[in-house]
Structures are given as structure tokens and as C-alpha cells.
Design an enzyme around this catalytic site. Structure first.
Site, PDB file in Angstrom:
ATOM      1  N   GLY A 185     -16.513 -25.048  46.653  1.00 37.85           N
ATOM      2  CA  GLY A 185     -17.780 -24.866  47.337  1.00 37.85           C
ATOM      3  C   GLY A 185     -18.750 -24.107  46.450  1.00 37.85           C
ATOM      4  O   GLY A 185     -18.345 -23.447  45.490  1.00 37.85           O
ATOM      5  N   CYS A 186     -20.036 -24.193  46.776  1.00 42.06           N
ATOM      6  CA  CYS A 186     -21.060 -23.558  45.929  1.00 42.06           C
ATOM      7  C   CYS A 186     -20.969 -22.039  45.987  1.00 42.06           C
ATOM      8  O   CYS A 186     -20.980 -21.373  44.951  1.00 42.06           O
ATOM      9  CB  CYS A 186     -22.445 -24.038  46.339  1.00 42.06           C
ATOM     10  SG  CYS A 186     -22.752 -24.022  48.115  1.00 42.06           S
TER      11      CYS A 186
END
Lengths: 351, 351, 351, 351
Positions: C160-161
């Protein structure tokens, strides 16, 4: 047709107004309150109308309705959104319609069609505007031009945001015979996203609009053209190109107006001043073109004009700026309410 | 004058180009490197030029200078900004001038005036552009139109950002005789703030630009008009009105072009295609007008056209979009470098 | 569990890399091309992946699919979006999944479950990430930490970012035993709107996001916490609070990390340098905290640290900045593709 | 010291206020007008103060001065900016100082030092705030806490924008003994650019701020910390990290507050309600954290709290939102003017 502008009487001169600041003491405030209701209060126009009506010293806001936001707080302190209710709608003195285009017409038919006592209506949608083919005897709510008719009206069609700036700019020029009809009058307009409504369209996402700028309604086919032409008639040959701005609110319109030889900026300002003298919602700049920031969060329209140098034929550059939610929608609706109540046009406005 | 466009030879057809993607393997990459230096590397144009040159497979970036940012890191990995130095400037093959307008001319006089061997110069400022009165024998760097002259030039005047879009759009139409000269061609343009440079002006603060939109250079008096007119000559009667957009980069130009009867969008696209076939930095839309987001952070210019309905005389709506720092400045400068080096025009570009 | 970080071997040191600029001549470019396909190419992550893969010198992009945008042009020149097709998906060497969360798992089961030859998969969704409970033997694609496992992996769960920045910052500190586990490590994060995907949600409209800033996923309940905790285990006591920024792309994470007495910024930078030496996608600042603008439109993560003055107990301020679509999604996915192909980690990246 | 908060008397309860809407009829409006002057009217704070004072029903705005904008129109209709003039400054009842930090102190010495009759002063700069070392007997203008002292004060030091939100949130908790003093209270704050003033700094250009987000005043060294600590004393162990938001106005503060075991959101809301009951400028949310858009262009501060799940020690997440130009500056200054005049605290406010 019913929307033709009286080219002889000047509404502005007929009802000279002393500038009264919206927040100074309000002489009329001891008078009776008008009961007002809002249908469609959770869209951008509805939110603005609810906010302004809640602060209007002459208004008792009976309700603001929203199917989607029912029960959640509205901008009116202590007044949550309710479901639209015809019985409650009938009990008010004036009804504001901020519904999606199309559904407003149904409400108008139901409320006004039934006969008997019914509230007066200010329709902020496009449903009954000039050129819509459904005018239904509605009075056009371009306040500075039809104030007297509005004062008597049962149904007022509140103008579109783009036409408000274009007509405020060009009607006085047409009345004074300044435009050259055999050349194109080119209007480039740009609007903030709230003009497109609060609908979940992918092309209105922040990720699409931010750092972007694009034309829409291309090919001289934008819906608002019908409305402008119905008022301007054959006074000008219009090209109208709107654009979507990466701002929340506000409209700027830049217009190249070919004029008859010898006509210049002073003539344009003179035509505006003759019409708008004493009008608090219209401000005429002594020089230069208006900026969007001058009118953001206000109910004013600013007008400016400049000469064009080195062109083969005479033309002037005209600029209009207004807040699409203010003078372009809820602000003008309040002016129309004030006209219906015989109150000063700027009562409760941000002028 | 030296900038008149050859209305007969079509640069585009003379040098057909195979589309080579900027990041595919680079056949020329084994060839000799060009030594390039940048004067004024810390402004917006200088930063973009430095970034692109550092990634260009055929370039050895010798230096990027900045008085204000001396010693701090530049966008070129491992190459901090240096003080401008004439000796070092003389050692490169090609010199990019991204200096403030005015100071570039002094550098040109010093470098080219001294005689003897000297670098070739791409001047990204306005100092030697057509209509400036200081052309000094500079070749105009409108790449798709003067590529052959640029290939031989000692001094190239890189076009302004606004003229790049206007001339890319209108020169083919003028060459094809499509515009009606007896009516106004109205250009409404909007640019992001980087077009105004990286100068600490109060009117360019975020607090002033955000949620705002305004015209500037009003009255048909913007400096870039001279440049456009020098190329278009009497082919069109121009009105040009720029606006400041609340975006970082990008230019959108919407142009109402009166045309001779019978001319329509297909004729416009045909004129564009004849000129720009095979040109990777110009993209012609099959329909509709371009959006700024299509060209952001690219070195392309997009062109589109639509017909105008219900107007009293024939006219078309033309749209051009480009990144003011890309095709409008550093991108076109790289095309001109490529021309000087006889490299494919898109080498190192974001096409 | 399978995602525990090897606290002894340091991926970075094991594969020292010479910095090769993404656009310099590409030694490997003469080698065989990897056939890659993208499922879900019209979302923000899919558009970014399609754009980068189309420019990757070692990749032949077979297709990019989108149900909603089928037939319209994609960012890959000459490659319009196609409908998702299992047969075509099976023919590629590597498949990128940029689908909505949830639907990716179905594709993984179909492609990998059927047995026989099948493409390797980089899943950019949350479906198989650590802590999801559906890891399915996926290797976690935190490239600098699991590069060797990724090189062998059939299925890679791209991080995920938010976790990418948090783990890049904190894993080296935990490995070096710097954090004080008996105090809260407070992470305040802010992300641009593209992190929320290209879905028509009213709360992501420009009119709602512009001139606004708000927390979401409050109460320490954001989905990404599971992923961070699965890697950090009991090394820190996390509070994670994300906010929605009025920007298109980019993440900034500001972390207050209580440390054991005597530990300061130099120790933090030393731990980072030991791990990330030679890693082109991780940049360690010599001083100060990173800004979002330093990493916008790049595939890098910037790390910075500062001491905190006048606090009752020792703590440092750590900052991480990355582009949520770059190192936070498509950029890291390309690093993982490069690992699978034994190519330099920065090949085709914007480092 | 003079700024210690009375931990026993609760200002809110001592002066219960009936909510009166700013635009309803104004009982006091028939009373005498206060003559007010503004020094430094063309900065962002000065423009906001001028705008609000011009609309305040109890105020006669004598002048608004600006060296740079002298002669140009101010937001007060018919009142252009004048040059600062000591004689005119002495003639008003109350003087607002919106000057650059530092120069305000000189004006205070000149006006109050001379002895004899002189106007009372509300200083909106940092010059006499707690912790500045130049308090000079100024009363701290945190209106809900020092209203009685302000009513008698000759000189009021209007609070900083960041401290207003932090102190409004934390003072009631400290008074109730809720925070755990042996752990860090971490405040992450973000402000719009108008908080930095209307100065032509390159780092405040639209081109630098838009699409960016960055920390500043790092290392727990921001000037406002002195002010917070002077009020909170040893009640909490503060870490304060401000960031620059790409918005024009507004502050959001997210605070992780470790608490003594058993303390939760209900205890926090109870402490707030006890203190702020009947206070129109402080709004306590029943659930969730506030958003910047809720307070934009208002004079309110919104407070919210949430519990934190899965942490090793008890802590709550507190959020405060206010408009840095409203409750964070000019709005609170009007509350202080109202206190000096014994008017309702919300008179002329956007509550």
C-alpha cells in the site's frame, strides 16, 4: 413575448436605492417575517440559499428539505434537513426550488395547479426560464430588469449563472444600440465546479479538475444560449464558449463586442451607469476588467470594459464577474424575494 | 522579413519522421554527445530545461547556473547550480539561455560578438523574437516551421508559450487561405502561473491566485501579439486576451476563427494534417477541443476544432493545448537542439 | 509468518547498484522483451502503470484493459483499452492487477489456480497483502526488503502507499533497536486524492476537496495498519492518522518516534544508510524533512529526520515523502517486475 | 505569571450567553457606536479585520491604514486605505494593530507610553503574547478564558492562530487533569497560506505551494510553542509540528493526547462542555473529528475527539479546526472588542 425587455423604462432609475449595508441596523426588521421554505437544500445552490435565508432578518425559514441528507444538520442553526413534504410546502409564503432540473416543473404544477391559496415560488432551476419552452407565465427573475413584474409574480424563473453576467453586461448596450450586429460577439466564460452541481460525476472529481482547464458545451450549443437569446433577441450575434475552472465558485466572462464606429469604453460605462445607478448588486469598474476574487462569496456582479488597440474594426473588451452561487443563483433569488416583499433589494445580501 | 513563413514548402512533409518513443532504445545513443550548458537554471523554464537535458541520451550537461541558487542541488543528479561563468559558457557546443528577459541579449552580444569559435545559442527569452526589434539575425525556433533554418542557425529565438499554440493552430489555416480577414479572430488564452516565472510577486502568491481567475495584458496589448503578428502578418485580424489560471502549468487557447463561406472543421483538420503529418510534437484531435490535462508534463501541442452552430456568419472554434514549460519552452528548445544536431525532433522529448 | 523481515541480511548491501539514469542508454535493451498485460488500466493506478510500462525499454505491453473505458485511447500510444480477457491474460509473462480491491483475488484464483503454465502476477490491490488474511503465499513487494524472494515469486502483493513510506522509514530503525517500545509512535499522514481511486464519490468532488483538509480512517482503524503491524510486529506501538489533501498525488508522513536515551538523528540516518546504500528509489536527506514537491511524478521515496527540542523524553521527528502513484504503487510494481526479470531495480523508473 | 488560567472559575459559566445570530435584529444597535481604527489594513489579517469591522453594527470604522496600498479601495465601502497617522490613531476608542510583527510594539509604546487619554489596543501581532518576553502587562486575548480581564484591559494581546485551537482543546483537559504528563502529546497542525501573511516570498508562490505539502518550523521550535507552554505550563509534554497546506485559509490540528487510565472521549467532551457551554464561537462535535470546510470563512472553532484502538497505553485523538483569519485572528479580535464594550461576544461575528 413576455420576456422582452422594456427598452424605455429603466428599472434602476424608477426605484432609486440608498445603499444600506446588509449588517447595519435593519429598519424593516420590526416588520412581519416572511415564512420561506427550501426544496432541495443539500445541493450547492440549496446550501447557499439555506445559508442566506437563515441569516435574512426578514425571513423565518420554515424548512429546508433533502431526500439524500434527511435528518442531517443543514447550514441553518437548529434546522436539520427534512423530507420534501407538499403539505408543509403549501404553508409557507414563498417557496424556493433548488431541485434537479426537471423535477422543479412537477412541483410547480402540483403547488400552483391545484388552485386555491398557495405560496409564491422562486424557481432556481432551468425549468421555466426564457427559451425553455415551458415558461408557463413565469416572470424572469433578472432582478434589475424585471423588479416590478417580480413584485407581482406568482412564479419567478431565477436566471442561470452565465446569463446573469452576460445579460447584465449586454442588455444596456443593446438598449443603447452600441453593438455592431453584423459581427460576432464572442463570449468566453469560465465557471467554478459548483456551477455543475453536487453530483457524483467522475469528470468533476478533484483528481480530474485540479491542474486542469477545458471547454465544454462546445459548438455554440450550451443550454444557456437559449436564455440569453430570448432576452437579447437580434441585438447581437452570439458565440458562447464556457470552460470548467479549477475553483470552487465564481464565474468570469470575457466578451469581445464589435461596436458601431466611434463607440468606446466611455459609452459602454455610460449605458451601464444609466441603467444601474443605485443598484447595490451591480458594481461598475471605473477602469480595467474584474477579477473573480473581487466577487467570491458575494452577491454582486462586477462589470468592466477596455478598448481594443490595433484591430481592423471597432470593438471593446467587456468583462463580467460574479459568484455563480451568489448573484448567479441564491443571491439573486433573495433579491427576488425582497422584491416580492417590497423590501430593499439588498436586504440580507452580501453586497 | 526574415521570419515570413514559406507558404509553399511544408517542413513537415520535407522531413518525414518515424515516431520513436522517447524511452525506447536509442539508436543514436552510441554517437557523440553534445556538450550543453544552461544559464539561468533555477527559474521555472531553467529547471525544466535542466531536467530534460539531464535525461537527454545525446547530451552531456556541462553546467546549469543560477546566481540565487548557487551551490544548491539542481534537477540534474550530481550537478549543483554554479555561478554564471563566461569561460565555461564558451566551452559548450550549445548554450541555453533561460535568463530574465533583457539580460539574455547581453550574453548573446558577449558570446557571439567576440568573434572566433563560440557555442551556438538557443535563447528561451523574448529578447530576439520576431517583432522585438532586436532579432539580430536570430532564426525563429518554431520548430515545425523553420527546422531547416534552425539546423544551420548560430542563434535561435525560442518562441513564446502563447505564440506556439496560436501559430501552430493558425499558420496552416492562413497558408490554406481559410480565415475571413475582414472579421476579428478572437483568441482567449489561459495560462498556469509558471508562465509568469519564478519571481516573488505578491500577485502570484498562492493566496492571490488560488480560487481566482483574471484577465491580464488587457486591451490587446500583450507582448506576445507582436510575435504572432510578425508571423501571421495580415492573414488574420487578431484579438488576444490572456488570463491567469490557478494551475501550476499548462496553456489552453480557445479561438473563434471567422472563415470564408463553405469552410468547416474538416478543412481545418486537412490543413493541419498536410502540415503536421509525422510530427510527434503536434497531435491533431479527430473531434472535440483539447483539455489542459492531456498535455500536462508533456512536450506536445494538441489541436482541435469544432463548428459553430447558429451564427450569422461562418466561423469555427479552434482549441490548442500545450504545457507552457514543455512545448511552450524547454520541450521546443530540445527540438531545436535536436535540429542543430540532426537528431530526430522527438529525441529526449515527452511525446 | 512469511512476511517477517530478515533482520540480518540487508537486501541493499547484497545487490549494490550503480545509479543508471532511467533515460540514459540502456545496456539491457537489446535483450528479450517481457510481455506484460494490465488488468484495470483506467483507474489512477492503472493509468500510471500503463504509462510507465509503455515507456519501459524492456517491456512489450500486450494490452491494458478497462470495462468502463473499452475502446478509448489509453496512455500507451496506439493501444486502446480492451475488455478484460482471460485467454489474453494467460499469454503474457507478467500480469499487473490494478483492479478494484476484492476482484483481484478472483483473477488470481482463476489464473494461478488452474494449474499448468501461467503468467506471474504483480497484484497492486490490497487483496493479498500481509494482514489481509488472504496472503495465499504471496510475496510482499516491499522491493528493498524482499527483492530476492520477489525474484522467485509467482505472486507479488504490491505494498500500500502509506505502508511503503512508514515501513521504509521504520523497519531499519526497528532492526537497529532504536525505538522506545513503551511509548506511542505517532504517524500523521496526508495523501492526495488519487490515493482514493478514480471512483465517483461525492466526497471526492473538487467542490468538496478543494480548500479543505480532513482526517479519515480515524480511531486508529485504517486498513493499512494491519499491513504495517504485520511487518513491524511489536517493534513499535503505532498510532496512524491519515488525512485527505487537496492535491492530485503524493503522500507526506510525519512521524514522532520515541527513542531509547542517547539516540539521535545521526543514528537514524546511519540505520537508513546501512540498509539503503545504492538503492536508487530511496533517497536519504542529509538534513531536514522532505517535501511532497520533491517526489511528485517520481518513483522515489525521500526520508528525513530531525531532533526534537525541549521534550520530556527522547524522540525524533521522521518524515517520509513519496508519490502514491509512483513508489507508492506503479513505480514499486515496476521495481518488482525488474526483480522478476533480473533487471536493475531502477530500469524504466523516474528515479 | 499574569497568564495563568484560573483553574476554578469557568469563564463560560460565569457569563452565560444566549445565542444571537449575527444577522438577526440587533438590540444594542441603537446604542453608541465604538470608533475603531485599523493599522496595517492591507495584509490578510488586516483585510479580514477591516471587512468584519465595516459590517459590525456597533462599530464606526474611522480608518484603515496601509503604507503600500495607500489611496486604493479597502474592503470597507467608501473607505480607501490611508497612511498610518498617529494623531488619527489617538482619536479612536479602540485601535487594531495588524502590522508586521515587531513594529506593533513600537506603536504600543508610542500610543500608551505617552500618558494621558489614549485608545485601548487590540494587538493582532505576536509582539506582546505570553512567552514573548515583552508581555508589557498585556492581557491575553484568548476570549473564552480571559473575558473579564479583557473587559478591563488597556492592551490585549490577540492569540496566535495555532495556539487558539490547541489551547481551546487542551486547557479544559489540563484543568480536569485528564492528560498523562509522562508521555508526549503530539500535535500535527496544518495551515493555509494566509497564515504566513501577504508577503512576496518565493516559497509562498502558487507555483511552489500548489500540489505541495511540507512541514516547517521543524524540531519543535515554532514560535507559537512559547505561547502554548506559557498557558499549559507543565500540564502536557508538547510536540508541535506545523505544515503548509495548499489552501487559502484554515487550520486543522490533530492531537494525540495520552490520558490517565480510564479516561475516554466522553470525559473529554464533558470537560469541554463544562467550560464552553453557551459559547457561540466554540462548537463541540458529538462525534468524529472536525473538517476544515466546516469552519472556512467563519469565526468558530470546532472541537472533536475519538478513542484510539489497539494502542499499548490509553490515549485519545483530539481534533480542532478554525479559520486562521477568523477565530484565529480577526474574529477573536472582534470578540475582544465586544468584551471591552460589554457587548455579546458574538456581535458582528460569523458564528
Amino acid at each position: 413575448m413576455g420576456y422582452a425587455v422594456n427598452m424605455h423604462g429603466g428599472g434602476g432609475r424608477d426605484c432609486p436605492l440608498v445603499y444600506i449595508h446588509a449588517m447595519t441596523d435593519d429598519a424593516e426588521s420590526k416588520g412581519p417575517l416572511a415564512r420561506v421554505g427550501v426544496l432541495g437544500g443539500s445541493g450547492y445552490t440549496g446550501l447557499e440559499a439555506t445559508t442566506l435565508l437563515a441569516k435574512h432578518p426578514g425571513v423565518s425559514l420554515a424548512f429546508t428539505s433533502s431526500r439524500s441528507a434527511q435528518g442531517s444538520p443543514s447550514p441553518a442553526p437548529g434546522l436539520p434537513f427534512t423530507v420534501p413534504d407538499e403539505a408543509r410546502a403549501r404553508e409557507v409564503d414563498v417557496l424556493f426550488l433548488c431541485l434537479p432540473h426537471g423535477t422543479a416543473a412537477e412541483w410547480v404544477d402540483r403547488i400552483l395547479g391545484a388552485g386555491g391559496a398557495s405560496p409564491r415560488i422562486v424557481d432556481l432551476t432551468a425549468d421555466h426560464r426564457p427559451g425553455s419552452g415551458r415558461e408557463n407565465g413565469a416572470v424572469y427573475g433578472l432582478n434589475e430588469w424585471f423588479r416590478e413584474e417580480i413584485a407581482q409574480a406568482k412564479l419567478v424563473a431565477n436566471p442561470g449563472c452565465y446569463p446573469t453576467g452576460v445579460l447584465a453586461s449586454l442588455l444596456p448596450l443593446v438598449r443603447a444600440g452600441l453593438p455592431a450586429r453584423d459581427h460576432l460577439t464572442v463570449i468566453n466564460a469560465a465557471s467554478g465546479v459548483t456551477g455543475a452541481g453536487r453530483t457524483s460525476r467522475t469528470d468533476l472529481l478533484f483528481g480530474e479538475v485540479s491542474e486542469n482547464f477545458r471547454a465544454y458545451g462546445t459548438g455554440n450549443r450550451h443550454r444557456h444560449l437559449r436564455e440569453m437569446r430570448a432576452l437579447l433577441q437580434d441585438g447581437v450575434d452570439l458565440v458562447f464558449q464556457p470552460h470548467l475552472l479549477p475553483v470552487r465558485r465564481g464565474i468570469l466572462e470575457t466578451m469581445v463586442v464589435p461596436v458601431t464606429p466611434g463607440v468606446g469604453p466611455d459609452d459602454v460605462r455610460a449605458a451601464w451607469r444609466e441603467k444601474y445607478e443605485g443598484e447595490p448588486a451591480i458594481r461598475i469598474l471605473d477602469e480595467g476588467l474584474p477579477a473573480l476574487s473581487d466577487v467570491r462569496e458575494t452577491d454582486r456582479c462586477h462589470l468592466g470594459v477596455e478598448e481594443l488597440s490595433d484591430t481592423g474594426r471597432p470593438a471593446v473588451m467587456v468583462g463580467a464577474a460574479l459568484d455563480n452561487l451568489g448573484k448567479g443563483a441564491a443571491g439573486q433569488a433573495l433579491q427576488n424575494l425582497n422584491a416580492m416583499m417590497n423590501w430593499p433589494t439588498e436586504r440580507g445580501l452580501r453586497c
